[in-house]
Design a protein around this motif. Structure first.
Motif, PDB file in Angstrom:
ATOM      1  N   ASP A   1      41.385  23.377  25.104  1.00 21.43           N
ATOM      2  CA  ASP A   1      41.979  24.600  25.642  1.00 21.43           C
ATOM      3  C   ASP A   1      43.478  24.433  25.788  1.00 21.43           C
ATOM      4  OD1 ASP A   1      42.352  27.052  26.704  1.00 21.43           O
ATOM      5  OD2 ASP A   1      41.442  26.623  28.650  1.00 21.43           O
ATOM      6  N   VAL A   2      44.213  24.727  24.726  1.00 20.77           N
ATOM      7  CA  VAL A   2      45.670  24.803  24.799  1.00 20.77           C
ATOM      8  C   VAL A   2      46.012  26.288  24.819  1.00 20.77           C
ATOM      9  CG1 VAL A   2      47.862  24.194  23.739  1.00 20.77           C
ATOM     10  CG2 VAL A   2      45.905  22.640  23.541  1.00 20.77           C
ATOM     11  N   PRO A   3      46.405  26.826  25.966  1.00 19.05           N
ATOM     12  CA  PRO A   3      46.520  28.285  26.104  1.00 19.05           C
ATOM     13  C   PRO A   3      47.639  28.870  25.251  1.00 19.05           C
ATOM     14  CG  PRO A   3      47.409  27.168  28.031  1.00 19.05           C
ATOM     15  CD  PRO A   3      46.760  26.101  27.201  1.00 19.05           C
ATOM     16  N   TRP A   4      47.442  30.116  24.897  1.00 16.93           N
ATOM     17  CA  TRP A   4      48.461  30.870  24.168  1.00 16.93           C
ATOM     18  C   TRP A   4      49.422  31.516  25.157  1.00 16.93           C
ATOM     19  CZ3 TRP A   4      49.150  31.181  18.921  1.00 16.93           C
ATOM     20  CH2 TRP A   4      48.136  30.635  18.119  1.00 16.93           C
ATOM     21  N   LYS A   5      50.663  31.605  24.747  1.00 16.55           N
ATOM     22  CA  LYS A   5      51.671  32.302  25.525  1.00 16.55           C
ATOM     23  C   LYS A   5      52.609  33.013  24.567  1.00 16.55           C
ATOM     24  CE  LYS A   5      53.795  27.746  26.088  1.00 16.55           C
ATOM     25  NZ  LYS A   5      54.248  26.730  27.075  1.00 16.55           N
ATOM     26  N   SER A   6      53.431  33.897  25.102  1.00 16.67           N
ATOM     27  CA  SER A   6      54.298  34.686  24.226  1.00 16.67           C
ATOM     28  C   SER A   6      55.711  34.735  24.786  1.00 16.67           C
ATOM     29  CB  SER A   6      53.752  36.108  24.068  1.00 16.67           C
ATOM     30  OG  SER A   6      53.814  36.801  25.298  1.00 16.67           O
ATOM     31  N   ILE A   7      56.637  34.967  23.880  1.00 18.67           N
ATOM     32  CA  ILE A   7      58.035  35.204  24.250  1.00 18.67           C
ATOM     33  C   ILE A   7      58.500  36.463  23.532  1.00 18.67           C
ATOM     34  CG2 ILE A   7      58.624  32.787  24.711  1.00 18.67           C
ATOM     35  CD1 ILE A   7      59.831  32.657  21.894  1.00 18.67           C
ATOM     36  N   GLN A   8      59.527  37.064  24.069  1.00 18.90           N
ATOM     37  CA  GLN A   8      60.133  38.234  23.458  1.00 18.90           C
ATOM     38  C   GLN A   8      61.494  37.840  22.894  1.00 18.90           C
ATOM     39  OE1 GLN A   8      58.681  41.291  23.219  1.00 18.90           O
ATOM     40  NE2 GLN A   8      56.838  40.509  24.255  1.00 18.90           N
ATOM     41  N   ALA A   9      61.749  38.191  21.658  1.00 20.85           N
ATOM     42  CA  ALA A   9      63.031  37.898  21.015  1.00 20.85           C
ATOM     43  C   ALA A   9      63.710  39.206  20.650  1.00 20.85           C
ATOM     44  CB  ALA A   9      62.827  37.039  19.774  1.00 20.85           C
ATOM     45  N   GLN A  10      65.034  39.190  20.704  1.00 15.13           N
ATOM     46  CA  GLN A  10      65.796  40.419  20.454  1.00 15.13           C
ATOM     47  C   GLN A  10      67.139  40.054  19.845  1.00 15.13           C
ATOM     48  OE1 GLN A  10      65.963  42.814  23.962  1.00 15.13           O
ATOM     49  NE2 GLN A  10      66.539  44.685  22.886  1.00 15.13           N
ATOM     50  N   TYR A  11      67.694  40.985  19.097  1.00 15.35           N
ATOM     51  CA  TYR A  11      69.018  40.798  18.505  1.00 15.35           C
ATOM     52  C   TYR A  11      70.053  40.655  19.613  1.00 15.35           C
ATOM     53  CZ  TYR A  11      73.232  41.949  15.799  1.00 15.35           C
ATOM     54  OH  TYR A  11      74.475  41.934  15.212  1.00 15.35           O
ATOM     55  N   SER A  12      70.901  39.615  19.519  1.00 13.30           N
ATOM     56  CA  SER A  12      71.873  39.332  20.575  1.00 13.30           C
ATOM     57  C   SER A  12      73.305  39.615  20.157  1.00 13.30           C
ATOM     58  CB  SER A  12      71.755  37.861  21.008  1.00 13.30           C
ATOM     59  OG  SER A  12      71.989  36.994  19.909  1.00 13.30           O
ATOM     60  N   GLY A  13      73.498  40.209  18.990  1.00 15.18           N
ATOM     61  CA  GLY A  13      74.854  40.532  18.542  1.00 15.18           C
ATOM     62  C   GLY A  13      75.345  41.842  19.123  1.00 15.18           C
ATOM     63  N   ASN A  14      76.488  42.253  18.651  1.00 16.08           N
ATOM     64  CA  ASN A  14      77.079  43.513  19.114  1.00 16.08           C
ATOM     65  C   ASN A  14      76.297  44.697  18.534  1.00 16.08           C
ATOM     66  OD1 ASN A  14      79.141  42.198  20.532  1.00 16.08           O
ATOM     67  ND2 ASN A  14      80.389  42.020  18.658  1.00 16.08           N
ATOM     68  N   ILE A  15      75.893  45.592  19.415  1.00 19.36           N
ATOM     69  CA  ILE A  15      75.141  46.775  19.004  1.00 19.36           C
ATOM     70  C   ILE A  15      76.055  47.990  19.140  1.00 19.36           C
ATOM     71  CG2 ILE A  15      73.116  48.209  19.449  1.00 19.36           C
ATOM     72  CD1 ILE A  15      71.765  45.787  20.663  1.00 19.36           C
ATOM     73  N   PRO A  16      76.326  48.702  18.059  1.00 17.80           N
ATOM     74  CA  PRO A  16      77.192  49.885  18.137  1.00 17.80           C
ATOM     75  C   PRO A  16      76.612  50.930  19.094  1.00 17.80           C
ATOM     76  CG  PRO A  16      76.778  49.244  15.851  1.00 17.80           C
ATOM     77  CD  PRO A  16      75.840  48.447  16.692  1.00 17.80           C
TER      78      PRO A  16
ATOM     79  N   GLU B   1      76.839  54.073  18.704  1.00 14.52           N
ATOM     80  CA  GLU B   1      76.254  55.130  17.891  1.00 14.52           C
ATOM     81  C   GLU B   1      75.902  54.573  16.508  1.00 14.52           C
ATOM     82  OE1 GLU B   1      78.840  58.449  17.636  1.00 14.52           O
ATOM     83  OE2 GLU B   1      78.861  58.852  19.806  1.00 14.52           O
ATOM     84  N   GLY B   2      74.830  55.076  15.970  1.00 10.90           N
ATOM     85  CA  GLY B   2      74.427  54.706  14.604  1.00 10.90           C
ATOM     86  C   GLY B   2      73.855  53.318  14.476  1.00 10.90           C
ATOM     87  N   ALA B   3      73.426  52.728  15.582  1.00 13.77           N
ATOM     88  CA  ALA B   3      72.844  51.391  15.501  1.00 13.77           C
ATOM     89  C   ALA B   3      71.491  51.451  14.790  1.00 13.77           C
ATOM     90  CB  ALA B   3      72.685  50.809  16.897  1.00 13.77           C
ATOM     91  N   ALA B   4      71.237  50.463  13.928  1.00  4.39           N
ATOM     92  CA  ALA B   4      69.951  50.393  13.240  1.00  4.39           C
ATOM     93  C   ALA B   4      68.834  50.147  14.249  1.00  4.39           C
ATOM     94  CB  ALA B   4      69.979  49.271  12.198  1.00  4.39           C
ATOM     95  N   SER B   5      67.661  50.640  13.944  1.00  4.61           N
ATOM     96  CA  SER B   5      66.545  50.553  14.895  1.00  4.61           C
ATOM     97  C   SER B   5      66.165  49.112  15.194  1.00  4.61           C
ATOM     98  CB  SER B   5      65.342  51.315  14.336  1.00  4.61           C
ATOM     99  OG  SER B   5      64.935  50.771  13.084  1.00  4.61           O
ATOM    100  N   TRP B   6      66.308  48.204  14.209  1.00  2.00           N
ATOM    101  CA  TRP B   6      65.883  46.817  14.423  1.00  2.00           C
ATOM    102  C   TRP B   6      66.733  46.112  15.483  1.00  2.00           C
ATOM    103  CZ3 TRP B   6      69.561  43.105  13.535  1.00  2.00           C
ATOM    104  CH2 TRP B   6      70.616  43.424  12.680  1.00  2.00           C
ATOM    105  N   MET B   7      67.976  46.607  15.715  1.00  5.88           N
ATOM    106  CA  MET B   7      68.854  45.954  16.689  1.00  5.88           C
ATOM    107  C   MET B   7      68.361  46.138  18.118  1.00  5.88           C
ATOM    108  SD  MET B   7      72.668  46.786  15.237  1.00  5.88           S
ATOM    109  CE  MET B   7      73.260  46.109  13.693  1.00  5.88           C
ATOM    110  N   ARG B   8      67.631  47.207  18.373  1.00  4.62           N
ATOM    111  CA  ARG B   8      67.189  47.498  19.735  1.00  4.62           C
ATOM    112  C   ARG B   8      65.728  47.103  19.984  1.00  4.62           C
ATOM    113  NH1 ARG B   8      71.202  50.587  21.922  1.00  4.62           N
ATOM    114  NH2 ARG B   8      72.524  51.774  20.468  1.00  4.62           N
ATOM    115  N   LYS B   9      65.030  46.709  18.937  1.00  4.32           N
ATOM    116  CA  LYS B   9      63.621  46.362  19.097  1.00  4.32           C
ATOM    117  C   LYS B   9      63.467  44.994  19.739  1.00  4.32           C
ATOM    118  CE  LYS B   9      61.551  49.022  15.290  1.00  4.32           C
ATOM    119  NZ  LYS B   9      60.840  48.906  13.992  1.00  4.32           N
ATOM    120  N   SER B  10      62.321  44.797  20.356  1.00  3.74           N
ATOM    121  CA  SER B  10      61.947  43.496  20.902  1.00  3.74           C
ATOM    122  C   SER B  10      60.788  42.960  20.063  1.00  3.74           C
ATOM    123  CB  SER B  10      61.530  43.618  22.364  1.00  3.74           C
ATOM    124  OG  SER B  10      61.174  42.369  22.893  1.00  3.74           O
ATOM    125  N   TYR B  11      60.860  41.681  19.701  1.00  2.00           N
ATOM    126  CA  TYR B  11      59.879  41.086  18.796  1.00  2.00           C
ATOM    127  C   TYR B  11      59.078  40.023  19.544  1.00  2.00           C
ATOM    128  CZ  TYR B  11      62.844  43.429  15.422  1.00  2.00           C
ATOM    129  OH  TYR B  11      63.566  44.378  14.750  1.00  2.00           O
TER     130      TYR B  11
END
Length: 879
Positions: free
Chosen positions: A102-117, A119-129
């Motif tokens: 039993d080695v349990p599963w866990k999760s982390i959230q990753a996100q783009y850390s660069g400069n986000i405009p 206006e007109g920012a691409a959708s992937w820049m604001r998503k959490s993965y």
């Protein structure tokens, strides 16, 4: 004397559980285990094996489990007994209570850390993965402590030499990488008492994307696997819980407008490296300071981890090495001249120097490097991603070069040479030839030739076995294809010595020489650019990488590809497909599978699952065999007849036995059998067989006067099982491989099938010159003087030349006939059979008649190729 070994000394010394050295030859302390009668959390052996059967083997749906338990209860009412489980919920509750694995599963959230405009920012820049993973340190601890790996585990690097003095490479610890790393660790850290006697544990990683369903919306997953290099290749190939699912990496997606943007591409690459670095972070301490771990032999040792190898296909190797597509991840040869360029080996040190010395544009153009990306290996000591990349037989060689290059090039040649209409006619005829190949155990059928829209790795591997004799193209193309196949089969061997590496290099040289025909005929561009193909260029590195990591079949992506089925695809199918990943991980499917596997290891280590040990609760009569592949497919029926078997048996050369059950509706005496099968000479042939059994120097033309030989009791069998040592093929842990040899008048409720076989002619003569080929027309046994003789009636085949065919490299044989045009038959003892053989007709240039089928092709043609590519064992003995 089989050879000798050189070991790295003063490493992997046993300790107690606190890391203190033990006296030399001290026995390991007994493992801390429960009582031999403690089946916790199960009530008995019956409950454990029923849980394993329902959840792991049959994967019975929950509603059916409930129905089965209700029926079980109803059947036991008059015995005042009950079912093992109340319902599926009770079954899952008990499995979840297993304290092991039993080695349990866990999760982390990753996100783009660069400069986000704004206006007109691409959708992937604001998503959490979301990234799901397990702690690799306890996973490695479980691998190291698994007693199942005992006798299949290397504690120290070694160099193995044959009696001739030639070095031999097989498992990872026999390679130069492990030797050099351990010597460096021992010598450079000799002054550090904590490093004294530390055992090297090479970490092997592997990943590639897989699709579980296209019809329901392209469900892609990105699993990351982990293994250790101490475990032998045969264990890793058979999985045996030695390859573990570690994580599911994120797959960032965006709209079409942004999916090709430089920013999105760099984000995906860096997200990949950053998350792997985070996942592996718990191993970093064990790379700097030894950690005490229990090993399969029961001893504790100080261990030190090292990132050793990464199994990936070419696109992922580019991602791992932070390079530009089209470049070699192992050397600096220019992408425009991969074959002629004199590149130097890539390394972390060289990459760091170039990044400091050159601008990003120069790195891109001159070295194929993406200078503003950082590989995850930079975060770990002595890790070098360029030195970790392993050859990829499945994607580089089988699917890449064979399917995408050679098969496609031959089709293009035919169209350029003959025009579209005639080329299509020839390709149709090639398809008919492929479809007419005689059957063989586990050989995939191609009823429509090679015309299928989506090629899988199994399709390509199966087609490689039969494609060469079906082609009629210039001899140079046949030679190029033959050389490529020789290279592929040499590289796939279970072990290689220096002579085998020379054969590998020779095959590569022949391939390079003969592939020029594709330039001369206009298929490929002339000059260096024509063959600047990364997958073909990778073949140049294979000899070196075998010397570094050992035989390639233990570090090939076919291992991770097959693991997808158990770790991803089957769990996905058992989910309700809505947010399936959570169901696949928490606390269902994969976790329960791990728990059941760990429980079996524990019970077996305590001797509780031996068939000779009866359960104290008297449930041993319910024992379910854990390895059903050991059951012989020998009942003479048509069901499942081509399933090969992988018995876990000790290493012997070979043996053959008749089917367990005789066929029905045959006469019981020899003379009546001869009349039944229309072979009137059968009693005479049996008499000659007996004569040679008792008098080796007897005149074969003398008919012995054995009494009542025609009335001897006889049994007929429709198959025999040949078991032989074939570690390069699918085999058990002992390297043994079994397959069925058929001789039946009705196969799969259709025409007859009479398989061909290899027989040993002279065991001191290597290759085809020491073998006979025959075709079995009936398996039978008879009793004479109270001794049962298992036999076969065969027709002989004779080689047409003293050497293999010059272009194909395959031997050609023809069936033997007597002066009256009748088959030359003989009765042989089945112990003279080595294994099955596969013959492919030598087709003419004429169009194949429509009535030629796989079921009659062995009866029609005058000559046949002996197919050395049917499997790796055949390739090793037929030369």
């Amino acid at each position: 004397m089989e050879g000798w070994f050189a070991d790295v000394t003063n490493v992997a010394t046993p300790t107690d559980k606190f890391g203190n050295d033990l006296p030399q030859n001290a026995s390991p302390n007994p493992r801390e285990t429960c009582d031999v009668n403690d089946w916790y959390p199960f009530g008995s052996r019956l409950e454990f094996e029923m849980a394993e059967f329902l959840f792991t083997r049959s994967q019975m749906p929950q509603a059916q489990v409930d129905m089965l338990m209700r029926l079980w209860v109803a059947s036991m009412l008059h015995h005042n007994d009950q079912a093992p489980f109340a319902d599926h919920t009770d079954l899952h509750r008990v499995i979840d209570a297993i304290p092991l694995g039993d080695v349990p599963w866990k999760s982390i959230q990753a996100q783009y850390s660069g400069n986000i405009p704004d206006e007109g920012a691409a959708s992937w820049m604001r998503k959490s993965y979301e990234v799901w993973f397990r702690d690799p340190n306890p996973i490695v601890e479980n691998l190291l402590g698994n007693p199942d790996f005992n006798n299949h585990f290397d504690y120290m690097p070694y160099r193995e030499f044959k009696p001739s003095g030639q070095r031999r490479w097989e498992n990872m610890m026999s390679g130069n990488w492990a030797w050099n790393y351990a010597v460096h660790q021992r010598d450079m850290l000799a002054g550090d008492p904590s490093m004294h006697g530390a055992m090297l544990v090479p970490i092997i990683l592997g990943s590639n994307k897989t699709t579980v369903s296209v019809t329901t919306g392209q469900n892609d997953y990105y699993p990351l696997y982990l293994s250790i290099g101490n475990v032998h290749n045969n264990v890793r190939r058979a999985h045996q819980n030695s390859l573990v699912l570690l994580a599911f990496l994120a797959i960032p997606k965006t709209d079409r407008e942004n999916e090709d943007s430089t920013e999105f591409h760099k984000f995906r690459c860096q997200l990949f490296h950053t998350t792997i670095s985070h996942i592996l972070s718990s191993l970093r301490h064990g790379m700097l300071m030894p950690e005490v771990r229990q090993c399969p032999d029961g001893h504790f040792r100080r261990v030190r981890y090292a990132l050793a190898a990464y199994i990936a296909d070419y696109p992922e190797q580019i991602l791992l090495s932070c390079l530009v597509q089209g470049w070699c991840p192992l050397c600096t040869a220019m992408s425009s001249d991969l074959e002629g360029g004199q590149g130097i080996p890539r390394s972390h040190m060289h990459a760091e120097f170039c990044i400091r010395a050159f601008a990003l544009a120069e790195l891109w153009d001159q070295y194929g490097m993406v200078g503003d990306l950082t590989p995850f290996t930079n975060d770990f000591p002595r890790a070098d991603i360029y030195k970790m990349l392993t050859p990829n037989l499945l994607h580089q060689i089988i699917k890449g070069i064979f399917k995408d290059h050679l098969v496609s090039w031959i089709g293009e040649y035919l169209k350029i040479t003959y025009g579209e209409a005639e080329a299509n006619r020839i390709l149709d005829d090639i398809d008919r030839r492929i479809a007419a190949v005689p059957p063989y155990p586990n050989l995939q059928r191609f009823p429509e030739g090679r015309r299928f829209k989506q090629w899988t790795g199994d399709d390509s591997k199966a087609l490689m076995k039969v494609f060469l004799p079906a082609c009629y193209v210039p001899p140079a193309m046949i030679c190029a294809l033959s050389a490529f196949l020789d290279f592929c089969y040499c590289a796939r061997r279970n072990s290689l010595n220096e002579s085998a590496l020379e054969c590998l290099q020779s095959a590569l040289d022949r391939f390079h020489l003969n592939r020029r025909i594709f330039q001369e005929t206009g298929i490929c561009d002339s000059g260096p650019k024509g063959f600047s193909l990364p997958r073909q260029h990778a073949m140049n590195h294979y000899c070196h990488l075998i010397q570094e990591f050992g035989a390639l079949n233990g570090i090939c992506s076919s291992i991770t590809e097959s693991k997808h089925i158990k770790a991803v695809k089957k769990p996905w199918r058992r989910s309700n497909h809505y947010q399936a990943l959570g169901q696949m991980l928490l606390p269902t499917t994969n976790q329960r599978l791990d728990k059941l596997a760990a429980a079996r290891v524990d019970f077996e280590a305590r001797g509780m699952l031996n068939t000779s040990n009866s359960d104290r609760n008297d449930n041993s009569r319910y024992h379910i065999s854990h390895n059903p592949s050991n059951n012989d497919d020998d009942d003479g029926s048509d069901a499942g007849d081509d399933e090969i078997q992988m018995p876990d048996e000790p290493h012997v050369l070979n043996y053959v036995h008749l089917a367990r059950t005789p066929a029905r509706n045959y006469p019981s005496t020899l003379q009546a059998l001869a009349d039944h099968i229309d072979q009137p000479d059968l009693p005479l042939l049996v008499s000659r067989f007996l004569q040679f059994q008792f008098q080796d120097d007897a005149d074969p033309n003398t008919i012995p006067s054995y009494p009542n030989i025609s009335e001897s009791l006889v049994s007929v069998f429709h198959s025999a099982v040949a078991t032989f040592y074939a570690p390069s093929d699918l085999s058990g842990l002992g390297g043994m491989h079994s397959e069925c040899i058929r001789s039946t008048p009705c196969w799969r409720k259709g025409p007859a099938r009479y398989d061909t076989i290899f027989l040993e002619k002279d065991q001191d003569v290597p290759g085809m010159k020491g073998l006979h080929v025959g075709r079995v027309f009936i398996f039978f046994s008879f009793i004479y003087n109270n001794i049962r003789y298992p036999c076969a009636l065969i027709q002989w085949f004779t080689t047409v030349s003293d050497e293999a065919h010059e272009d194909t490299g395959m031997w050609i044989v023809e069936p033997d006939f007597d002066a009256n045009g009748q088959r030359q038959l003989e009765v042989i003892h089945i112990h003279s059979i080595l294994r099955g053989a596969h013959l492919i007709p030598v087709y003419s240039q004429d169009r194949l008649p429509a009535d030629v089928h796989c079921t009659n092709s062995l009866d029609i043609f005058r000559m046949y190729y002996v197919n050395k590519y049917i499997d790796h064992h055949a390739f090793e003995i037929v030369f």
